[in-house]
Design an enzyme around this catalytic site. Structure first.
Site, PDB file in Angstrom:
ATOM      1  N   GLN B 624     -51.288 -27.399 -26.778  1.00 58.21           N
ATOM      2  CA  GLN B 624     -52.103 -28.353 -27.956  1.00 58.21           C
ATOM      3  C   GLN B 624     -52.814 -27.496 -28.934  1.00 58.21           C
ATOM      4  OE1 GLN B 624     -51.588 -31.756 -28.369  1.00 58.21           O
ATOM      5  NE2 GLN B 624     -49.640 -30.825 -27.591  1.00 58.21           N
ATOM      6  N   GLU B 691     -56.112 -32.548 -30.912  1.00 59.43           N
ATOM      7  CA  GLU B 691     -56.367 -32.444 -32.346  1.00 59.43           C
ATOM      8  C   GLU B 691     -57.469 -31.527 -32.660  1.00 59.43           C
ATOM      9  OE1 GLU B 691     -54.679 -36.660 -33.685  1.00 59.43           O
ATOM     10  OE2 GLU B 691     -57.053 -36.675 -33.479  1.00 59.43           O
TER      11      GLU B 691
END
Lengths: 210, 730, 316
Positions: B624, B691
């Site tokens: 990620q 994120e």
């Protein structure tokens, strides 16, 4: 001299002050193109896909990609852009990787096609597939079959001494380096950004082969 | 399960499965091409008809007439649906513009028709035989021009804390600069795609959607049918990044086309239409003012951000981190929203912070230079352990300084030459840059159902999605840990609205919240199992496929002979996110080379250090972060939806012209996670990480380019045409 | 994509003849650009003549000491050819700077010369474009023109020729061999192959209707150090902002052509006299008639700087 940045009314300009009221009609291409056959034209093609022969009668417009996905239901090969801009549709035809979206199925009569399904299965992964799992060389998985087919073929291209943009000495034999792998894999976009892991996966497989 | 007090010791703390580097359990399907995506459901309908969308040729105006007769007569065409025969189409709760336009057109490539035909080739050809006569209306497409008319958006009241103006005026060192970030596209690899199947008045949509329950509700609302009559199925999603948070045109078109053609219909958006038809991250203009003492203590911060959207749309929110990231007594924050007639702006990976930190973290670099301070040090001394505007409200955890220090040591930051343009490597100017990363940890209620079958396998069902984030694996790890099962004894079924409603995938809340929901369901199931085994649920321990109290040990296999044992629950978050500020932190370090002749900028090294609570699976968490760093590198160097301000559309609307990063752009990436289970965030003690990686990275690249060249570019993306004329003499 | 009929050609001459005889016919080889455009109906042939079966896929040495490259030699094979790597390095370098490995495996020598522009307005059928729809106007000149031509354009069109291979061929003085529908063959100098747009930007090459490229010839090697420096925003798989194909001799003299700046590979032979005096001497003359837009005028200093980089490398 620099071209002016304002609109004008000459042929080169496209929108003048009256843009707000301009009407736009999207015209069917038929009005401009040469007469086209009313019914879709078809063609016959005999393809060997992952070792299995298929005789197909297809709309001439059918790409190799859509023949695989829609007619043979081999959906492992992905449609990311359909315009040769992403590499998700990469398959190996007669030993070479290509974008199957930019090739008509009828142009592949007699060809041998290897898709991701032909490399390995969930129970029997190809070493490249296993390396992608080990190194997490993917995230959403959509570009992955194309990455893997491309990776397998890339190692072949290096072995076959095909040079690349980052090859320093064109007269020497092509080498397997991190830079070389990154450049050669650049036709396969991974928006999830697994690049660093993908190259590690390929490097591991290449090391085992060497 | 209510979660309203910080977690204490629980079975997850054993960390025998959770927290271990674990290859994805869905990996063997993804790597063999056997994971089915929305357009590939030959398994559920072997003979679908094919849909193709026609997008509007204008940005704003009306359809004067639409003639489908030629298209209807084309070979293989089964149905054409336009606004004229669609029936009423409402605007979904989460949408701004209509998903089928007409007669009013709100943005370029807004859907105006779906053609359904027997084959893809027929549908595509027929779509281009539709004759549409448009009346073009005047629109506003230029953010810089619309800036003056921008207003304060609802829910984004100005923040005034202390007395910014006085403090700024008094500060001995100040900065006042304006930064711009462009419109950006998610550009996920799988196009928006849906297969619609009607069974009477019930609709099943095999689709590609991050938020199943939101989507279910909005499909129902848009079509004017009861929510119970809609089922969404989305087990595999080829990337979303926020672009698939909401129902998009293809889902509605598939449903309409299928109803009209009385056949299952599948449709994927054509890539050149995705950029204008779907959502994007809106462009911003940001003015930042910082005042500091001579020793680098920030005394005044002002952040004003302008963005645009269609009427009813939201602002980008680029100021959000500026309320919390750095210390400082006096603060002024203002968000402004202009009306633009461009396609709908909406969430893209780290909405708000990603764009906001692109600006703020350049400003911090500039400020450090003005102060003659090292940028790592400048950030460290302005750390805060409490909400700067509510000092009584602490961060649940905050190890930002440790991120900075760890990263600096690992990266060799001390070798950076603070004088820009001073380091050469052949034809290349090289430089180092860094930036801070900040992204809030959002908590949303999340449900799951876990069953134990007679063979002793656990089956987890939740409408949570896996968009590449690794949800399948961390959910399996969670259930395995809770039930004392090996990982391969857990099956995970996701992305189906028939399953309990989860948090879904977005805002980096998915991993923490959905696993917390699975935790809650497992607590229930443990009680059921213990009861069935005749053991005290409070004392029961689960390990090695057994439930045990003291010396009594019962295998799970066989306990459910009379029927599956079921635990179902929803984690419901209390007010811990109000009492504590929950955020994630990081530090990015980047080395670039800039060709002294041509200005080509290439990244040589990247490192991120992350403080994001307990890391559930270091393998997928790393992915990620590197993925977000890659997307942020693109934001720094290439990504821009170019607005044609005359026609009102994004002109570079394909993957050749909208350049995202490719393999050659991205070097080996390093990620370090700091230890730090956060008991305030959830029973999992995890926080979001999906994120965080994109937050700050673009500024780190920008700051590295500055260090390499001495040229400061405040207008993203940092392409060579913006600094070529200012490069030092080669 | 409009329906079309399809045939496989039996010989080059037969292919050319069929192309002239069938309304709306086009040749297809690699198809990597043609199919891309057909999907958008920017190209809408009624009939495709597949030339892939023609035996035009070999590279032979010519009596003059050069090479004759069959029109169907794939980009990968041309770039990998040992003789090309040794004697025409600029050509290998240019080819491998273009597209991707997958595309180079399909793209052919002849087809690559026929590549059409990547102008964003050409690619969007809703937009005015004199190249796609003559007389409709040019949306690019006052629009998004960053990637477009700074020289050689017209009031009707500022599209850029997007390819790399032809830029190297231009600096190598290649010739394009063709066969016409009547069986006549000819060799078109690469300098004359691509046309400037003038009032007819839809006419892009010197080929007559139905004329088929059969080969590209390279004169005997000229020695020197070979360079192809392609400047683009991302590191690979992107079109050039500016590219420089150069051959630099030991005495500093040489040849140079520029890509990404004009509707055709841009070479001004007279400007090459300045090579030994440095980049500026060359580009000042080669781009004397430049007429950039505000968005793309950076290409002028960039062209100079890129040549400067190449010359510095040649000196090193």
């Amino acid at each position: 001299m620099e071209r002016s940045g304002i609109f004008d009314m000459s042929r080169r300009g496209v929108l003048a002050g009256s843009a707000a009221t301009a009407a736009v009609t999207t015209m069917p291409r038929a009005a401009q193109a040469a007469p086209a056959p009313a019914e879709p034209a078809t063609g016959h093609v005999s393809l060997t896909v992952n070792g299995e022969r298929h005789d197909l009668t297809l709309d001439t417009r059918t790409t190799l990609l859509d023949a695989l996905r829609e007619h043979l239901q081999l959906t492992g090969t992905k449609k990311g852009c359909d315009h040769g801009q992403c590499g998700a549709c990469t398959v190996i035809v007669d030993g070479r990787r290509i974008n199957s979206c930019l090739s008509l199925a009828v142009m592949h009569d007699g060809d041998e096609v290897t898709t991701i399904e032909g490399l390995g299965t969930p129970d029997k992964l190809h070493p490249m597939q296993a390396a992608f799992v080990k190194h997490d060389g993917y995230q959403c998985g959509y570009c992955t079959p194309g990455q893997i087919c491309s990776a397998v073929a890339t190692l072949g291209e290096i072995a076959d001494d095909v040079p690349s943009h980052v090859t320093q000495d064109l007269t020497a034999k092509a080498r397997l380096t991190n830079d070389e792998l990154r450049e050669r894999m650049s036709g396969n976009i991974c928006r999830c950004g697994a690049y660093s892991n993908i190259v590690e996966a390929i490097t591991e497989v290449a090391g085992e082969k060497a | 399960m209510k979660f309203d007090t910080p977690a204490t010791t629980n079975p997850i703390d054993r960390m025998t499965v959770v927290g271990r580097p674990t290859p994805r359990i869905d990996g063997k399907y993804k790597t063999t091409g056997t994971a089915p995506y929305a357009y590939e459901r030959h398994d559920v309908n072997a003979d679908p008809a094919y849909g193709y969308m026609l997008g509007a040729a204008i940005a704003k105006g009306t359809i004067r007439s639409i003639d489908t007769s030629e298209a209807e007569a084309a070979p293989g065409v089964r149905a054409i649906v336009t606004y004229k025969n669609s029936g009423p189409i409402a605007v979904g709760r989460f949408n701004t513009a209509k998903l089928l336009g007409g007669p009013e057109i709100e943005h370029y490539h807004q859907a105006v028709a779906i053609v359904v035909a027997d084959t893809f080739e027929q549908a595509r050809a027929a779509a281009r035989l539709i004759r549409v006569d448009y009346a073009r209306a005047e629109g506003q497409y230029d953010l810089a021009q619309a800036k003056a008319s921008a207003t304060m958006p609802k829910g984004n009241a100005d923040v005034q804390h202390g007395d910014f103006a006085t403090a700024y005026a008094a500060a001995p060192v100040t900065l006042d600069e304006t930064y711009t970030t462009p419109d950006q596209s998610h550009a996920m690899m799988e196009p928006m795609a849906s297969t619609a199947v009607w069974d009477g008045d019930e609709l099943i949509l095999y689709t590609s959607n991050q938020m199943i329950d939101w989507g279910r509700g909005d499909v129902a609302k848009t079509l004017g049918i009861p929510k119970e009559k809609v089922r969404l199925v989305s087990p595999y999603i080829g990337g979303g990044f926020g672009g698939k948070l909401f129902v998009r045109a293809e889902a509605i078109l598939a449903a309409l086309g299928s109803r009209a053609a009385k056949r299952p219909v599948k449709i994927a958006l054509a890539r050149p239409e995705i950029f204008n038809n779907t959502t994007h991250r809106p462009a911003t203009i940001q003015r930042i003012r910082i005042g500091a003492t001579k020793d680098g203590k920030i005394t005044a911060t002002a952040h004003e951000a302008w963005s645009g959207n269609l009427p009813g749309g939201d602002p980008e929110g680029a100021t959000s981190q500026s309320k919390l990231f750095y210390a400082g007594a006096n603060r002024s924050i203002a968000e402004r929203l202009a009306t633009l007639d461009l396609p709908e702006g909406n969430a893209m990976r780290a909405p708000g912070e990603a764009a906001g930190l692109m600006a703020l973290e350049i400003a911090m670099d500039e400020m450090a230079e003005k102060l003659g301070m090292d940028p790592v040090e400048f950030r460290a001394i302005n750390d805060t352990q409490v909400d700067p505007m509510k000092p009584e409200r602490p961060f649940s955890q905050r190890h930002f300084v440790e991120c900075l220090r760890t990263g600096a040591a690992k990266f060799g930051w001390s070798r950076r030459n603070a004088r820009p343009g001073a380091v050469r490597d052949g034809q290349w100017l090289t430089g180092l840059g860094m930036a801070g990363a900040f992204r809030n940890n959002i908590v949303l209620d999340s449900g799951a159902r876990v069953r134990l079958d007679r063979a002793g396998r656990a089956i987890v069902e939740t409408d949570m999605t896996d968009i590449g984030t690794g949800s399948y694996t961390i959910i399996a790890q969670t259930a395995a840990e809770m039930l004392g099962l090996p990982l391969d004894q857990v099956d995970v079924r996701l992305g189906d609205s028939a399953f309990p409603v989860s948090a879904g995938s977005g805002g980096q809340f998915g991993a923490n919240c959905s696993t917390a929901g699975v935790y809650a369901a497992c607590v229930k199931l443990r009680e059921a199992i213990a009861a069935k085994a005749g053991l005290d649920p409070a004392a029961a321990e689960f390990a090695d496929g057994h439930v045990a109290v003291g010396n009594r040990k019962v295998p799970l296999a066989g306990l459910a002979d009379a029927g599956d044992l079921i635990g179902e629950d929803t984690i419901e978050f209390g007010d811990l996110d109000k009492r504590y500020q929950q955020s994630t932190f990081g530090a990015h370090f980047v080395e670039v080379g800039v060709n002294a002749f041509t200005g080509e900028a290439r990244i040589r090294r990247m490192l991120a250090v992350c403080d994001a609570g307990r890391i559930l699976n270091p393998v997928s968490a790393r992915s990620q972060v590197i993925g977000a760093m890659t997307m942020g590198a693109g934001a720094a160097l290439t990504e821009e939806l170019v607005v044609d301000k005359r026609f009102g559309f994004f002109a570079n609307h394909d993957l050749a012209q909208y350049e995202v990063m490719v393999h050659a752009d991205i070097p080996h990436q390093e990620v370090i996670f700091l230890d730090g289970a956060d008991p305030i965030s959830s029973p999992m003690k995890a926080k979001g990480v999906g994120e965080l990686g994109i937050c700050g990275i673009a500024a780190a690249v920008a700051n590295a380019i500055y260090n390499a060249t001495g040229v400061r570019v405040r207008d993203y993306p940092i392409t060579l045409d913006k600094y070529l004329d200012r490069l030092p003499v080669a | 994509m409009r329906p079309f009929t399809y045939e496989r050609a039996a010989s080059p001459a037969a292919a050319a003849k069929a192309a002239a005889a069938t309304p709306g016919a086009k040749f297809i080889a690699g198809g990597t650009n043609l199919l891309d455009l057909m999907k958008l109906e920017i190209e809408a042939p009624a009939h495709l003549i597949d030339v892939n079966g023609l035996k035009l896929d070999t590279i032979e040495e010519t009596d003059e000491g050069g090479l004759r490259i069959g029109a169907l030699v794939r980009n990968t094979d041309l770039a990998a050819d040992r003789r090309v790597r040794r004697d025409y390095g600029v050509l290998t370098r240019a080819i491998v700077a273009g597209a991707s490995g997958q595309l180079r495996n399909k793209a052919t020598t002849g087809g690559n010369l026929m590549q059409r522009t990547r102008c964003p307005y050409f690619y969007d059928p809703n937009m005015p474009c004199n190249k796609r729809k003559p007389g409709s106007g040019c949306a690019a000149i006052q629009g998004f023109s960053r990637s477009l031509a700074v020289i050689g354009g017209s009031e009707a069109c500022i599209a850029t020729y997007p390819g790399d291979m032809a830029v190297a061929m231009r600096v190598l003085d290649a010739g394009v061999e063709t066969v016409k529908p009547d069986g006549e063959t000819r060799t078109i100098p690469i300098a004359d192959f691509h046309r400037l747009p003038g009032d007819t930007p839809d006419v892009e090459t010197a080929l007559d209707p139905g004329e088929l490229i059969t080969a590209v010839t390279l004169p005997k090697p000229v020695g020197g150090a070979h360079f192809y420096h392609k400047v683009r925003d991302r590191a690979s798989y992107a079109f050039a902002l500016v590219s420089v194909a150069a051959i630099v001799q030991k005495d500093g003299s040489g040849r140079v052509a520029f890509g990404g700046v004009a509707p055709k590979p841009w070479r001004v032979e007279a400007a090459e006299a300045g090579m030994s005096q440095g980049a500026k001497a060359v580009t000042a003359q080669a781009f004397a008639d430049a007429n950039p837009t505000r968005e793309n005028r950076f290409k002028l200093p960039l062209a100079e700087r890129t040549l400067d980089a190449v010359l510095a490398q040649a000196r090193a």
